[in-house]
Design a protein around this motif. Structure first.
Motif, PDB file in Angstrom:
ATOM      1  N   UNK A  42       0.813  -1.212   0.000  1.00  0.00           N
ATOM      2  CA  UNK A  42       0.000   0.000   0.000  1.00  0.00           C
ATOM      3  C   UNK A  42       0.849   1.266   0.000  1.00  0.00           C
ATOM      4  N   UNK A  43       2.136   1.151   0.256  1.00  0.00           N
ATOM      5  CA  UNK A  43       2.995   2.340   0.229  1.00  0.00           C
ATOM      6  C   UNK A  43       3.170   2.867  -1.192  1.00  0.00           C
ATOM      7  N   UNK A  44       2.847   2.045  -2.198  1.00  0.00           N
ATOM      8  CA  UNK A  44       2.918   2.505  -3.588  1.00  0.00           C
ATOM      9  C   UNK A  44       1.804   3.503  -3.889  1.00  0.00           C
ATOM     10  N   UNK A  45       0.722   3.431  -3.153  1.00  0.00           N
ATOM     11  CA  UNK A  45      -0.387   4.363  -3.330  1.00  0.00           C
ATOM     12  C   UNK A  45      -0.691   5.018  -1.984  1.00  0.00           C
ATOM     13  N   UNK A  46       0.076   6.037  -1.622  1.00  0.00           N
ATOM     14  CA  UNK A  46      -0.119   6.653  -0.309  1.00  0.00           C
ATOM     15  C   UNK A  46      -1.482   7.336  -0.202  1.00  0.00           C
ATOM     16  N   UNK A  47      -1.965   7.402   1.010  1.00  0.00           N
ATOM     17  CA  UNK A  47      -3.241   8.065   1.274  1.00  0.00           C
ATOM     18  C   UNK A  47      -3.082   9.577   1.176  1.00  0.00           C
ATOM     19  N   UNK A  48      -4.102  10.261   0.669  1.00  0.00           N
ATOM     20  CA  UNK A  48      -4.066  11.731   0.676  1.00  0.00           C
ATOM     21  C   UNK A  48      -4.312  12.245   2.091  1.00  0.00           C
ATOM     22  N   UNK A  49      -4.064  13.515   2.303  1.00  0.00           N
ATOM     23  CA  UNK A  49      -4.321  14.133   3.601  1.00  0.00           C
ATOM     24  C   UNK A  49      -5.820  14.071   3.891  1.00  0.00           C
ATOM     25  N   UNK A  50      -6.176  13.476   4.999  1.00  0.00           N
ATOM     26  CA  UNK A  50      -7.585  13.300   5.374  1.00  0.00           C
ATOM     27  C   UNK A  50      -7.957  14.063   6.640  1.00  0.00           C
ATOM     28  N   UNK A  51      -7.011  14.821   7.200  1.00  0.00           N
ATOM     29  CA  UNK A  51      -7.277  15.548   8.443  1.00  0.00           C
ATOM     30  C   UNK A  51      -8.409  16.550   8.267  1.00  0.00           C
ATOM     31  N   UNK A  52      -9.374  16.490   9.180  1.00  0.00           N
ATOM     32  CA  UNK A  52     -10.494  17.430   9.231  1.00  0.00           C
ATOM     33  C   UNK A  52     -11.279  17.503   7.924  1.00  0.00           C
ATOM     34  N   UNK A  53     -11.394  16.378   7.194  1.00  0.00           N
ATOM     35  CA  UNK A  53     -12.094  16.359   5.914  1.00  0.00           C
ATOM     36  C   UNK A  53     -13.205  15.329   5.928  1.00  0.00           C
ATOM     37  N   UNK A  54     -14.105  15.459   4.975  1.00  0.00           N
ATOM     38  CA  UNK A  54     -15.151  14.470   4.741  1.00  0.00           C
ATOM     39  C   UNK A  54     -14.524  13.426   3.821  1.00  0.00           C
ATOM     40  N   UNK A  55     -14.308  12.223   4.335  1.00  0.00           N
ATOM     41  CA  UNK A  55     -13.656  11.163   3.572  1.00  0.00           C
ATOM     42  C   UNK A  55     -14.718  10.180   3.098  1.00  0.00           C
ATOM     43  N   UNK A  56     -14.702   9.929   1.805  1.00  0.00           N
ATOM     44  CA  UNK A  56     -15.623   8.971   1.210  1.00  0.00           C
ATOM     45  C   UNK A  56     -14.814   7.782   0.705  1.00  0.00           C
ATOM     46  N   UNK A  57     -15.003   6.628   1.355  1.00  0.00           N
ATOM     47  CA  UNK A  57     -14.353   5.388   0.926  1.00  0.00           C
ATOM     48  C   UNK A  57     -15.284   4.684  -0.042  1.00  0.00           C
ATOM     49  N   UNK A  58     -14.757   4.329  -1.205  1.00  0.00           N
ATOM     50  CA  UNK A  58     -15.573   3.768  -2.270  1.00  0.00           C
ATOM     51  C   UNK A  58     -15.033   2.413  -2.688  1.00  0.00           C
ATOM     52  N   UNK A  59     -15.949   1.455  -2.822  1.00  0.00           N
ATOM     53  CA  UNK A  59     -15.591   0.150  -3.372  1.00  0.00           C
ATOM     54  C   UNK A  59     -16.733  -0.311  -4.260  1.00  0.00           C
ATOM     55  N   UNK A  60     -16.442  -1.279  -5.104  1.00  0.00           N
ATOM     56  CA  UNK A  60     -17.484  -1.782  -5.986  1.00  0.00           C
ATOM     57  C   UNK A  60     -18.443  -2.694  -5.240  1.00  0.00           C
ATOM     58  N   UNK A  61     -17.897  -3.631  -4.466  1.00  0.00           N
ATOM     59  CA  UNK A  61     -18.703  -4.605  -3.727  1.00  0.00           C
ATOM     60  C   UNK A  61     -18.161  -4.704  -2.300  1.00  0.00           C
ATOM     61  N   UNK A  62     -19.071  -4.756  -1.336  1.00  0.00           N
ATOM     62  CA  UNK A  62     -18.655  -5.008   0.043  1.00  0.00           C
ATOM     63  C   UNK A  62     -19.307  -6.311   0.487  1.00  0.00           C
ATOM     64  N   UNK A  63     -18.504  -7.153   1.142  1.00  0.00           N
ATOM     65  CA  UNK A  63     -18.987  -8.456   1.609  1.00  0.00           C
ATOM     66  C   UNK A  63     -18.669  -8.574   3.093  1.00  0.00           C
ATOM     67  N   UNK A 109      -8.725  -0.418   5.136  1.00  0.00           N
ATOM     68  CA  UNK A 109      -8.570   0.958   4.655  1.00  0.00           C
ATOM     69  C   UNK A 109      -8.908   1.958   5.763  1.00  0.00           C
ATOM     70  N   UNK A 110      -9.994   1.714   6.482  1.00  0.00           N
ATOM     71  CA  UNK A 110     -10.366   2.581   7.605  1.00  0.00           C
ATOM     72  C   UNK A 110      -9.267   2.628   8.662  1.00  0.00           C
ATOM     73  N   UNK A 111      -8.698   1.466   8.964  1.00  0.00           N
ATOM     74  CA  UNK A 111      -7.620   1.398   9.954  1.00  0.00           C
ATOM     75  C   UNK A 111      -6.409   2.214   9.510  1.00  0.00           C
ATOM     76  N   UNK A 112      -6.078   2.120   8.227  1.00  0.00           N
ATOM     77  CA  UNK A 112      -4.930   2.884   7.705  1.00  0.00           C
ATOM     78  C   UNK A 112      -5.191   4.386   7.793  1.00  0.00           C
TER      79      UNK A 112
END
Length: 165
Positions: A73-94, A102-105
């Motif tokens: 996952x270090x190849x795709x670092x997370x953007x700055x999420x401090x004090x923002x509305x974060x929308x996590x998107x996936x195609x399918x959740x099981x 992802x939430x933990x990261x």
């Protein structure tokens, strides 16, 4: 032999993403900065199309970020999420495992104002305590069944349910 059932075709996916975009717009309010993060390949493809719909509603560019949950996952670092509305998107959740990782990261590095989850298809059967308030359809599957969102040229094409006959 497996039976295939088309759950969503391209036009239905487009309508669904437009509806989810409206839900995001209603939830985030006017004063919050939005960060959209698509999980892995298909979640990112979903996030890209969703971000286009949200950008049309807001009248400004909204970019989607890709986060590879499994592997390096270090190849795709997370953007700055401090004090923002974060929308996590996936195609399918099981089970919720990918979303939980992802939430933990994100929560391990940042302190977002709010985190919401958006998915095209919710299969139910969660092992992790996660709810999706924004989903296209809910399809509780049985053991041995699988749902896959197909891509064509990195765009969402259709969602197929594979059933054992």
């Amino acid at each position: 032999m497996k039976k295939q059932i088309t759950l969503m075709d391209r036009p239905r996916m487009q309508r669904t993403l437009h509806r989810i975009a409206i839900q995001v717009w209603e939830r985030m309010g006017n004063d919050k900065e939005l960060v959209i993060i698509g999980l892995n390949e298909r979640g990112y493809a979903t996030a890209l199309e969703l971000s286009e719909n949200i950008a049309d509603l807001l009248g400004k560019d909204i970019s989607a970020h890709r986060y590879e949950v499994s592997g390096n996952s270090s190849e795709t670092p997370l953007p700055d999420c401090n004090d923002k509305f974060v929308l996590l998107v996936d195609d399918v959740i099981f089970s919720g495992k990918t979303m939980f990782e992802a939430l933990s990261a994100i929560c391990g590095m940042y302190e977002p104002d709010i985190i919401e989850i958006a998915v095209l298809i919710d299969r139910g059967h969660r092992k992790y305590p996660l709810l999706t308030h924004m989903s296209g359809i809910t399809v509780p599957t049985k053991a041995g069944e699988h749902i896959e969102v197909m891509l064509k040229d990195s765009k969402l094409k259709e969602a197929i349910l594979f059933k054992n006959k």
